[in-house]
Design an enzyme around this catalytic site. Sequence first.
Site, short mmCIF file in Angstrom:
data_model
loop_
_atom_site.label_atom_id
_atom_site.label_comp_id
_atom_site.label_asym_id
_atom_site.label_seq_id
_atom_site.Cartn_x
_atom_site.Cartn_y
_atom_site.Cartn_z
N ARG A 16 0.83 -1.20 0.00
CA ARG A 16 0.00 0.00 0.00
C ARG A 16 0.87 1.26 0.00
NH1 ARG A 16 -1.09 4.63 2.73
NH2 ARG A 16 -0.63 3.54 4.68
N HIS A 216 4.68 3.54 13.79
CA HIS A 216 4.76 3.56 12.32
C HIS A 216 5.94 4.49 12.02
CE1 HIS A 216 2.83 3.88 8.19
NE2 HIS A 216 3.62 4.94 8.18
N HIS A 218 9.25 5.99 9.83
CA HIS A 218 9.92 6.18 8.54
C HIS A 218 11.41 6.40 8.78
CE1 HIS A 218 6.66 6.66 5.45
NE2 HIS A 218 5.97 6.50 6.57
N CYS A 249 6.34 9.62 1.27
CA CYS A 249 5.11 10.37 1.48
C CYS A 249 5.13 11.59 0.59
CB CYS A 249 4.95 10.78 2.94
SG CYS A 249 3.46 11.79 3.21
N ASN A 260 9.18 3.53 4.94
CA ASN A 260 9.13 2.98 6.27
C ASN A 260 10.42 2.22 6.58
OD1 ASN A 260 6.13 3.07 7.34
ND2 ASN A 260 6.06 2.77 5.14
#
Lengths: 311, 311
Positions: A16, A216, A218, A249, A260
């Site tokens: 995704r 989460h 990065h 992003c 990530n």
Amino acid sequence: MSDLPARVHIVEEGPREGFQSEPAGIPTAEKIKLIEALAASGVPEIDCASFVSPKAAPQMADALDISAGLTMRDDVLYSCMWLNEKGFFQAQQSRFNLPALTSGSASDTFLSKNNRRTPEEQVDTQRLLRKLYSDNGIGSGPVYLFTAFGCNYEGEIAVEKAMLRASELVAICEENGTPPSSIYLCDTVGAADPVRVRRLVDAVRTRWPEYQVALHLHDTRGLGIANAMAGLELGVSRFDCSVGGMGGCPFAGNKAAAGNIATEELVMLCERMGIETGIDLAKLIDAAVLAEGIVGHSLPGKLFKSGLFNS
Amino acid sequence: MSDLPARVHIVEEGPREGFQSEPAGIPTAEKIKLIEALAASGVPEIDCASFVSPKAAPQMADALDISAGLTMRDDVLYSCMWLNEKGFFQAQQSRFNLPALTSGSASDTFLSKNNRRTPEEQVDTQRLLRKLYSDNGIGSGPVYLFTAFGCNYEGEIAVEKAMLRASELVAICEENGTPPSSIYLCDTVGAADPVRVRRLVDAVRTRWPEYQVALHLHDTRGLGIANAMAGLELGVSRFDCSVGGMGGCPFAGNKAAAGNIATEELVMLCERMGIETGIDLAKLIDAAVLAEGIVGHSLPGKLFKSGLFNS
């Protein structure tokens, strides 16, 4: 070290968040191939697609085709993402698991650029969505706080500000009778460091000891895996990450915004620290090699290029 | 967290270990330009060149030219490296600082491939070198233990084996009346993880509480900065690293063997943890951009591509 979790739940974001940041049209069959390889490696949960505007994320226009073509295993959760009501209705047409996502941003500027909403509009939208989930029989889900540690527009975000935005999201879930299944602190643009991770995780835990904290992360500035380690040492047991370090992003205000943390590197770190993930690392590394072949350019992960160490 | 050092001494390895792993002939003037940029950023010590066989490391054939052409600052140590007597004599012709290097390898197989010596031959050579240093008025210097955490040929190296090889090197220094200025644990091929770092640093400290432990970490498998953080938390205050993450090792048994941890990322981690380095991070990032331009291909560092965070 004493707070290390016995087991970590990995949510794979590559299909995704990773594919979404790629410009070219990747064939649906290739996306399915990667998802199936990830599932075969033992990854327990995979974020497979997002139901968002094809203008904003053209790569996700085939979300329903991915869902239709995928051979699903019983022991894997195939999830998806959306940002508004329309996206949720589309997601309902799929075979994907629909987590009841409640999201917001610690940085108001980032929210404005990424979601085109004011903080008040974001809260209203999330409240409507949360009611919609319940109307459709979906119970508790995760709260996502984007740019929890800072953003490129506003710099470091104070813990108090992050907690204010988090509390608005938690309140939406609680008021609805569906308390959050976890609270995700998202380092959307790589602003975190181990000190900030500890500070915010502590604040969230102190405020809501009953809820699971998740990360989460990065790797925009190279501290991703150190931040993950800081999380592990606090007992954080749920992480989003992305195979090969895919991702980025588009609204991070930075062309070089990295993906990530690489799933396979987090899994190796867990293995070395005696933490179970249920994942076959060698197979996961093969999936990272596959992912690099599919996107057709070098991915930032290192372990999948070097290969596993002999012992 | 309580053992964090107040200040960390950074030794920059890019101009030596980084350039050394590059195939093409980089102009001497470019090498000098990078060294001067690093010095201007406040890096206190720079490994500028090695005096080794031009066959093994053709990039280092101009070591004396670099020394001659360099404008040196008083507050920076410009060091160099060698592996045998011949190299030491060449180094003496330079203007570089000559650290009294005593080195060995925890992995005997790696030693055989990298230095073409048996462990016994290595000890004999180091003893001769150490005497030679003293004969030339050079006092204490660092001990370097290569592959301290493992190697691609032998897998993980047991702490007992690493300690055996380290104790041979320490003994050479002590018997000569010049105890080591530091004991470098080198993760030459990226075999380390935070657990192994803690275990071996603890063992060395327990055995030799009077000597400084230092870390030389490679980011071959993506855990480099997590390993550095583990070191910092144990109070390790001396690190080798390389601007932009340049480097590699031709004898690591792995074509993808990555370079050292990126200097600018370690410096950012230190800054965020409240540890002084004396380095101007913005200038160091400029030096990383310069280094990438000089080698003419993408370097693995992330921070220098993303840029500094606003706060």
